[in-house]
Structure formats: structure tokens, C-alpha cells
Write an enzyme that holds these catalytic residues in place. Structure first.
Site, PDB file in Angstrom:
ATOM      1  N   CYS A 100       2.329   3.020  -3.133  1.00 23.43           N
ATOM      2  CA  CYS A 100       1.513   4.040  -3.821  1.00 23.43           C
ATOM      3  C   CYS A 100       1.210   5.236  -2.926  1.00 23.43           C
ATOM      4  O   CYS A 100       1.154   6.369  -3.386  1.00 23.43           O
ATOM      5  CB  CYS A 100       0.179   3.452  -4.273  1.00 23.43           C
ATOM      6  SG  CYS A 100       0.311   2.435  -5.753  1.00 23.43           S
ATOM      7  N   HIS A 101       0.934   4.955  -1.637  1.00 21.49           N
ATOM      8  CA  HIS A 101       0.337   5.990  -0.784  1.00 21.49           C
ATOM      9  C   HIS A 101       1.305   6.606   0.211  1.00 21.49           C
ATOM     10  O   HIS A 101       0.891   7.439   1.025  1.00 21.49           O
ATOM     11  CB  HIS A 101      -0.865   5.405  -0.026  1.00 21.49           C
ATOM     12  CG  HIS A 101      -1.917   4.838  -0.934  1.00 21.49           C
ATOM     13  ND1 HIS A 101      -2.613   5.612  -1.831  1.00 21.49           N
ATOM     14  CD2 HIS A 101      -2.378   3.584  -1.088  1.00 21.49           C
ATOM     15  CE1 HIS A 101      -3.478   4.846  -2.506  1.00 21.49           C
ATOM     16  NE2 HIS A 101      -3.346   3.607  -2.080  1.00 21.49           N
TER      17      HIS A 101
ATOM     18  N   ARG B 191     -19.838  -3.289  14.607  1.00 24.95           N
ATOM     19  CA  ARG B 191     -20.582  -2.718  15.732  1.00 24.95           C
ATOM     20  C   ARG B 191     -22.090  -2.848  15.499  1.00 24.95           C
ATOM     21  O   ARG B 191     -22.841  -3.165  16.413  1.00 24.95           O
ATOM     22  CB  ARG B 191     -20.205  -1.241  15.922  1.00 24.95           C
ATOM     23  CG  ARG B 191     -20.819  -0.619  17.163  1.00 24.95           C
ATOM     24  CD  ARG B 191     -20.261  -1.287  18.397  1.00 24.95           C
ATOM     25  NE  ARG B 191     -20.927  -0.911  19.637  1.00 24.95           N
ATOM     26  CZ  ARG B 191     -22.031  -1.490  20.096  1.00 24.95           C
ATOM     27  NH1 ARG B 191     -22.607  -2.451  19.407  1.00 24.95           N
ATOM     28  NH2 ARG B 191     -22.552  -1.130  21.243  1.00 24.95           N
TER      29      ARG B 191
ATOM     30  N   CYS C 157      -8.105  -2.537  -3.320  1.00 21.83           N
ATOM     31  CA  CYS C 157      -6.703  -2.209  -3.593  1.00 21.83           C
ATOM     32  C   CYS C 157      -5.811  -3.438  -3.479  1.00 21.83           C
ATOM     33  O   CYS C 157      -4.933  -3.665  -4.304  1.00 21.83           O
ATOM     34  CB  CYS C 157      -6.202  -1.132  -2.623  1.00 21.83           C
ATOM     35  SG  CYS C 157      -6.280   0.523  -3.318  1.00 21.83           S
TER      36      CYS C 157
ATOM     37  N   CYS D 225     -33.758   2.870  20.093  1.00 22.26           N
ATOM     38  CA  CYS D 225     -32.745   3.175  21.112  1.00 22.26           C
ATOM     39  C   CYS D 225     -32.015   4.477  20.810  1.00 22.26           C
ATOM     40  O   CYS D 225     -31.878   5.334  21.662  1.00 22.26           O
ATOM     41  CB  CYS D 225     -31.729   2.040  21.228  1.00 22.26           C
ATOM     42  SG  CYS D 225     -32.320   0.729  22.301  1.00 22.26           S
ATOM     43  N   HIS D 226     -31.532   4.611  19.582  1.00 21.93           N
ATOM     44  CA  HIS D 226     -30.561   5.677  19.325  1.00 21.93           C
ATOM     45  C   HIS D 226     -31.185   7.008  18.934  1.00 21.93           C
ATOM     46  O   HIS D 226     -30.492   8.021  18.929  1.00 21.93           O
ATOM     47  CB  HIS D 226     -29.551   5.222  18.284  1.00 21.93           C
ATOM     48  CG  HIS D 226     -28.700   4.083  18.790  1.00 21.93           C
ATOM     49  ND1 HIS D 226     -27.831   4.246  19.835  1.00 21.93           N
ATOM     50  CD2 HIS D 226     -28.633   2.779  18.432  1.00 21.93           C
ATOM     51  CE1 HIS D 226     -27.235   3.077  20.078  1.00 21.93           C
ATOM     52  NE2 HIS D 226     -27.703   2.175  19.250  1.00 21.93           N
TER      53      HIS D 226
ATOM     54  N   CYS E  53     -25.002  -4.988  17.688  1.00 23.74           N
ATOM     55  CA  CYS E  53     -26.322  -4.547  18.160  1.00 23.74           C
ATOM     56  C   CYS E  53     -27.407  -5.509  17.675  1.00 23.74           C
ATOM     57  O   CYS E  53     -28.315  -5.850  18.423  1.00 23.74           O
ATOM     58  CB  CYS E  53     -26.628  -3.108  17.728  1.00 23.74           C
ATOM     59  SG  CYS E  53     -26.176  -1.874  18.990  1.00 23.74           S
TER      60      CYS E  53
ATOM     61  N   CYS F 176       0.862  -1.186   0.000  1.00 21.91           N
ATOM     62  CA  CYS F 176       0.000   0.000   0.000  1.00 21.91           C
ATOM     63  C   CYS F 176       0.901   1.240   0.000  1.00 21.91           C
ATOM     64  O   CYS F 176       0.648   2.221  -0.701  1.00 21.91           O
ATOM     65  CB  CYS F 176      -0.884   0.052   1.239  1.00 21.91           C
ATOM     66  SG  CYS F 176      -1.697  -1.495   1.662  1.00 21.91           S
TER      67      CYS F 176
END
Lengths: 156, 260
Positions: free
Chosen positions: B77-78, B217, B113, B179-180, B221, B74
């Protein structure tokens, strides 16, 4: 600094069935007893069962079963934290009679379509995407529901 | 207070047809999960030594620099520290990829990638390696406001994600919004509910003792709701994740956050 409580215990989790699930054999669901709503209440006990208040007190506090404490205050000693998202249940029997309490525990959606309270004896056919091992099952067994009702009517 | 109103409405026999709309609103202003966790958790996040999430950042950095058989890491390139990546672009993930014709999340992009550029097999979803890489890359944009595209092709997709957010799932039979959106700040037993924002992810979770990216995550839930989670590459997972991240627009990227 690891939190000891897991959400699993905080809310509805711990699934007795998980062990069975790991072995690939979820316990068979018990047959669903049809019930009848009369005047926004359910007069007849589920499957004709008789409840036991002492057992009911255990069910409401047990994180893996009722876990009512996750959302409600209840007059149970030695509880360090209650949920605050639902009305307190101390003294509830002064306001609601047994058949009314039963509908609220079985499936409060018949009163309030937007209720967030889980239907503890909701028709399994109405459940969207039950997890593996939970298909065709109710949240609580009919006997547990009757035990909870027997306990709630003592909250005068 | 919402609860009080709810039960009063209930008692007086008004069914909550109208409250349906009230409940459906995303909380405003958006608040990071940071504001809902305990003070000691915030302190842990703020201290790079205490913050366990930095182990993943470090692992991710190593993987980023690891040369595969093709010779193209990676970093080739980066940049060794990822310095050639544009942090403004990172803050836009998940994006709509015109060429692929769908939503691409940051971990999807990393795997694309790996395959196309480095000639390697994609890493399995939620594997420690993939989450470490995602954490390293996302952390490059720490402090940048989340900036998910909400118009163009994304508009319809976010609508679909929002619908999913309002569907009841599992034996608990609640929706994410229950809930949220309705109860942030309230307690489920001892646990304070947040708005379920995505700006902290990948985050180290005190509950599981492991890193989770946003999709994991969400899956956690769903499992708590005793629902069947969506597969990591299912369209539903991408829609929900994109919708959540769009709600977090404007919130600063915190990865790696410490969360419950």
C-alpha cells in the site's frame, strides 16, 4: 561508546527487592513506626532506634539506598559526581539540629509541599502507585534513617 | 539557582504555594534531548553508520516489505520505501482518531494496519519488531517539525495528560514535571536532565543498549521512580505520550536519536 553508568546507579535504583520480586516473593515490609512532628521537627528517634554515623555515611552514598549524592553535594571522598539540584549538605549540622534534620529526611513535604526530595520514611499510605514489591514500604528502613541522621549531625 | 531560591523560600518559612505554579510551567523554548546529551553522543546520532538506531530502521524496512499470507505487505500500500506515506501526517502522531474515538499512536496505527489490512495478529508492545517498524516509519519524517493537534478533541485529552505529568508517582514520589520542567540542565549525579521531549523517539538508549519508543521510555522513568508503570495500552499511557509529544511541537523529528 557505551555509557558505563546506568541511571539505575545514578539515582535511587538498584532494588534489593528486584531479585526477590523475580521469584515472586517481595520481602515483607517492616512495621511502620508512627512519628510525631513538633515545631517542624521530629524530636524522637524513629521506633526508638539508635543511629550509627559510620553506617549512615554508607547509606547516603549507596545508590540503592539513600543515594543522597544523586541530588546533594556531601563531603565524601572519592565521589566523581554529585547532583546539582539540591543544596549542598557540607556543614548542614551548623544550621539544623538533629530533630530538624530528622523531619527533612523522613518527609520534607511537611515543610515544603512542593519538595522534590523523596520522603525516606513517608507514610506508605501516602505513596501513589508504588511499584510491585514496594507496596506498604518506606524508602529507607527506620534504622537506615537513624544512621543517616547520626551521620548528618557530624557535618559541622 | 532554582534550588537556591527554593531553599531560601523554605528557610524563610514561605511555603511554596506560589512556586507550585512556577514549577508547573513547561520549559520554553522547547529543546530537544539532543541539546542535553554529550557531544560524542550527538556525533554518534549524526553519523548514519555509527548510529545504532539505523539497525532498527533497516529491520523495520524489511518487515515493512515482508509479505504475509494475505499477500498484503505494508509496502504493497505504502511503497517499498514508504514513499507513499505523507510525512506531514506522520509528524502529527499521536493523533485523535474520530472513528476509533481516541488517541492513536504510531505503533497503534501500525498494529491496526497489520490486523485490518494484512490480516495478521498485532505485534506485542515494545517487541523488537514493532519498535523497528515504528522506527522505520517515523524516520521517514526525519527533519519534519512535530505537529501534534492541540485543539478540538485533543485539547481535553492533552489537559488530562498534563495532569498526569504533574502527579507524584512511586516511592521516589516525584512527578515528571519535577525533573523535566524544574531541573533541565541540572545534574542527577553525572546525568544531565533534559526536558523529556519526545521528538527523538524511537531512540537507541545507551543505558539499556536497546531501542525504546516513547511509551517504553516513559515506562522506564516510572520504574526508576519505583512506581507501577501503566500498561502499554492503558489510557494513561496514551495521555502521557500525547501530552509529551505536544510539548515537542516544532522540534524536528530525530528518530532514531541516540539518547542516554
Amino acid at each position: 561508546m557505551k555509557t558505563v553508568n546506568t541511571l539505575i546507579f545514578l539515582l535511587f535504583a538498584t532494588t534489593p527487592s528486584l531479585a526477590a520480586e523475580a521469584e515472586g516473593v517481595p520481602p515483607p515490609p517492616e512495621a511502620y513506626c508512627k512519628w510525631e512532628m513538633v515545631n517542624y521537627s521530629i524530636p524522637a528517634p524513629l521506633c526508638g532506634l539508635k543511629g550509627d554515623a559510620l553506617r549512615g555515611e554508607k547509606v547516603v552514598a549507596d545508590a540503592s539506598r539513600g543515594n543522597c549524592l544523586a541530588c546533594h553535594e556531601l563531603p565524601i571522598k572519592g565521589v566523581e559526581a554529585y547532583g546539582t539540584i539540591a543544596p549542598p549538605l557540607s556543614g548542614i549540622a551548623k544550621r539544623l539540629a538533629e530533630p530538624q534534620l530528622r523531619l527533612r529526611v523522613v518527609d520534607s513535604r511537611h515543610l515544603n509541599p512542593n519538595s522534590i526530595m523523596p520522603g525516606f520514611y513517608r507514610d506508605p499510605n501516602l505513596i501513589n502507585r508504588p511499584g510491585k514489591g514496594y507496596e506498604g514500604r518506606t524508602f529507607l528502613a527506620a534504622q537506615d534513617v537513624e544512621d543517616v541522621i547520626a551521620y548528618l549531625v557530624t557535618l559541622k | 539557582m532554582i534550588t537556591r531560591t527554593l531553599s531560601r523560600l523554605l528557610v524563610s518559612g514561605f511555603l511554596l504555594a506560589s512556586a507550585g505554579n512556577v514549577l508547573a510551567e513547561a520549559p520554553k523554548p522547547a529543546k530537544s534531548g539532543y541539546e542535553f546529551v554529550k557531544e560524542e553522543t550527538r556525533a554518534m546520532q549524526d553519523d548514519e553508520v555509527e548510529n545504532t538506531g539505523f539497525i532498527a530502521v533497516e529491520q523495520g524496512r524489511e518487515l515493512f516489505n515482508e509479505s504475509p499470507a494475505s499477500g498484503k505487505s505494508c509496502a504493497s500500500c505504502h511503497g517499498e520505501m514508504g514513499e507513499k506515506l505523507d510525512v506531514k501526517n506522520l509528524a502529527r502522531y499521536p493523533i485523535y482518531d474520530k472513528a476509533l474515538g481516541g488517541i492513536v499512536r504510531l505503533d497503534d496505527r501500525i498494529n491496526i494496519c497489520r490486523e485490518k489490512q494484512s490480516g495478521e495478529t498485532p505485534l506485542p508492545a515494545y517487541s523488537a519488531e514493532l519498535i523497528a517498524l515504528e522506527t522505520f516509519v517515523r524516520h521517514l519524517a526525519v527533519g519534519e517539525p512535530v505537529n501534534v493537534q492541540i485543539d478540538g478533541e485533543m485539547a481535553d485529552l492533552l489537559k488530562k495528560g498534563e495532569e498526569l505529568y504533574h502527579i507524584r508517582f512511586g516511592l521516589i514520589d516525584m512527578s515528571c514535571a519535577h525533573c523535566h520542567d524544574s531541573y533541565p540542565g541540572q545534574f542527577i549525579r553525572g546525568q544531565k536532565i533534559s526536558q523529556g521531549q519526545g521528538n527523538g523517539f524511537p531512540a537507541y538508549r545507551l543505558d539499556t543498549g536497546e531501542m525504546a519508543n516513547l511509551d517504553l521510555r516513559i515506562k522506564q522513568c516510572l520504574v526508576l521512580m519505583r512506581a507501577e508503570p501503566f500498561a502499554p495500552d492503558a489510557e494513561e499511557s496514551k495521555l502521557l505520550g500525547a501530552y509529551i509529544m505536544s510539548r515537542s511541537n516544532g522540534l524536528k523529528i530525530e528518530a532514531p536519536a541516540i539518547r542516554y
